[in-house]
Scaffold this motif. Structure first.
Motif, PDB file in Angstrom:
ATOM      1  N   MET A  16       0.836  -1.206   0.000  1.00  0.00           N
ATOM      2  CA  MET A  16       0.000   0.000   0.000  1.00  0.00           C
ATOM      3  C   MET A  16       0.867   1.251   0.000  1.00  0.00           C
ATOM      4  O   MET A  16       0.577   2.214  -0.715  1.00  0.00           O
ATOM      5  N   LEU A  39     -10.057  -5.326   3.895  1.00  0.00           N
ATOM      6  CA  LEU A  39      -9.789  -4.893   5.265  1.00  0.00           C
ATOM      7  C   LEU A  39     -10.949  -5.263   6.184  1.00  0.00           C
ATOM      8  O   LEU A  39     -10.733  -5.685   7.335  1.00  0.00           O
ATOM      9  N   TRP A  96      -3.527   0.605   8.571  1.00  0.00           N
ATOM     10  CA  TRP A  96      -4.510   1.671   8.444  1.00  0.00           C
ATOM     11  C   TRP A  96      -3.879   2.947   7.905  1.00  0.00           C
ATOM     12  O   TRP A  96      -4.424   3.595   7.012  1.00  0.00           O
ATOM     13  N   ARG A 125      -4.109  -6.212  -1.628  1.00  0.00           N
ATOM     14  CA  ARG A 125      -5.332  -7.004  -1.419  1.00  0.00           C
ATOM     15  C   ARG A 125      -5.028  -8.498  -1.473  1.00  0.00           C
ATOM     16  O   ARG A 125      -5.571  -9.276  -0.678  1.00  0.00           O
ATOM     17  N   PHE A 181      -3.254   2.543   4.272  1.00  0.00           N
ATOM     18  CA  PHE A 181      -4.493   2.615   3.499  1.00  0.00           C
ATOM     19  C   PHE A 181      -4.947   4.065   3.319  1.00  0.00           C
ATOM     20  O   PHE A 181      -5.333   4.476   2.215  1.00  0.00           O
ATOM     21  N   LEU A 212     -10.086  -3.362  -1.931  1.00  0.00           N
ATOM     22  CA  LEU A 212      -9.181  -3.303  -0.783  1.00  0.00           C
ATOM     23  C   LEU A 212      -9.945  -2.965   0.494  1.00  0.00           C
ATOM     24  O   LEU A 212      -9.672  -3.522   1.559  1.00  0.00           O
ATOM     25  N   PRO A 231      -2.522  -1.223  -4.677  1.00  0.00           N
ATOM     26  CA  PRO A 231      -3.651  -1.810  -3.943  1.00  0.00           C
ATOM     27  C   PRO A 231      -3.947  -3.248  -4.336  1.00  0.00           C
ATOM     28  O   PRO A 231      -4.405  -4.032  -3.505  1.00  0.00           O
TER      29      PRO A 231
END
Length: 273
Positions: A60, A206, A157, A69, A160, A202, A65
């Motif tokens: 990421m 998550l 996080w 993933r 992302f 993605l 992405p």
């Protein structure tokens, strides 16, 4: 290192060394070996998860992405293997567990540094808030150093959110990110970059990761309740009460809240994520 052609199955997997690590402490309690095996398997899978989740984070940060993933999808599969690996302990009668529980001393699953590392890497708010301020009891110095290093790393996080910003979305506040999720969930529109679809997938990956870890915690809590009822845990926790309280902790509460706040504002007829 021996030539590849001469390496045998036991040598490659270090089976003599591996099996020598299963050392029951209680006399005459057969199921203690099962207990040790299940927990050692959990820790082996934790190690694989740390590698895959760190790789997803790094992908990421690199702006990829799709590759991120793929790693998250595998992490979900590994976590399902973790859940399946707990199930054999359901066949252990409580009397068998209590026959060797005394030799566990103050050891507790709360002392699993790798489990805390996984939560930290995912960006779990309760870990960064709680464990960032105090030392986890029962950890060796090497484990404390490793955990401190993990807490200092970028999280999944954070990676992302950076990826959203790189794709052109406003991502500085929760409300702005909700708008981004809603836009991604609406599906690709004419002129959208191809990465929008990848980002939408993605997001769901998550959520899948968060959901399967809720299942793991629920499975663990039920197993402990089955074995010890409402008794305190060996590590000094409240036991089942403590585990029940942790079941519905979320790695990514914002993605769940957006199901009400953001996705509810999608135009009629738009597909959901």
């Amino acid at each position: 290192m021996p030539e590849t052609a001469t390496v045998t199955y036991p040598e490659y997997l270090k089976l003599p060394e591996l099996l020598s690590l299963q050392v029951p402490l209680a006399d005459g309690v057969d199921d203690e070996l099962l207990f040790i095996t299940v927990h050692q398997v959990q820790e082996l899978w934790f190690g694989q998860l740390l590698r895959d989740l760190a790789d997803a984070r790094d992908r990421m940060l690199d702006g990829d992405p799709r590759a991120a993933r793929a790693r998250l999808v595998r992490s979900v599969s590994v976590t399902r293997a973790l859940i399946a690996a707990i199930h054999p302990l359901r066949a252990m009668p409580p009397r068998e567990f209590h026959a060797f529980r005394g030799v566990l001393g103050s050891s507790s699953g709360q002392q699993s540094a790798q489990y805390v590392e996984i939560a930290a890497l995912c960006g779990a708010g309760w870990v960064h808030g709680e464990y960032g301020r105090r030392t986890v009891a029962g950890l060796a110095e090497r484990e404390r150093e490793r955990l401190a290093g993990r807490l200092a790393e970028p999280t999944l996080w954070e990676a992302f959110v950076a990826l959203l910003a790189k794709a052109g979305f406003a991502a500085g506040t929760r409300e702005e990110r909700w708008e981004a999720y809603a836009r991604l969930a609406a599906g690709p529109l004419d002129g959208d970059p191809a990465e929008y679809a990848e980002l939408a997938e993605l997001v769901e990956a998550l959520v899948d990761l968060d959901e399967v870890w809720t299942e793991w915690r629920a499975c663990h809590a039920l197993l402990v309740e089955r074995q010890i009822g409402g008794r305190p845990g060996t590590g000094g926790s409240s036991g089942t009460e403590h585990l029940r309280a942790s079941v519905y902790r979320r790695f990514y509460p914002e993605l769940w809240e957006a199901r009400d706040a953001g996705f509810a504002e999608l135009p009629a007829g738009c597909p959901m994520g």
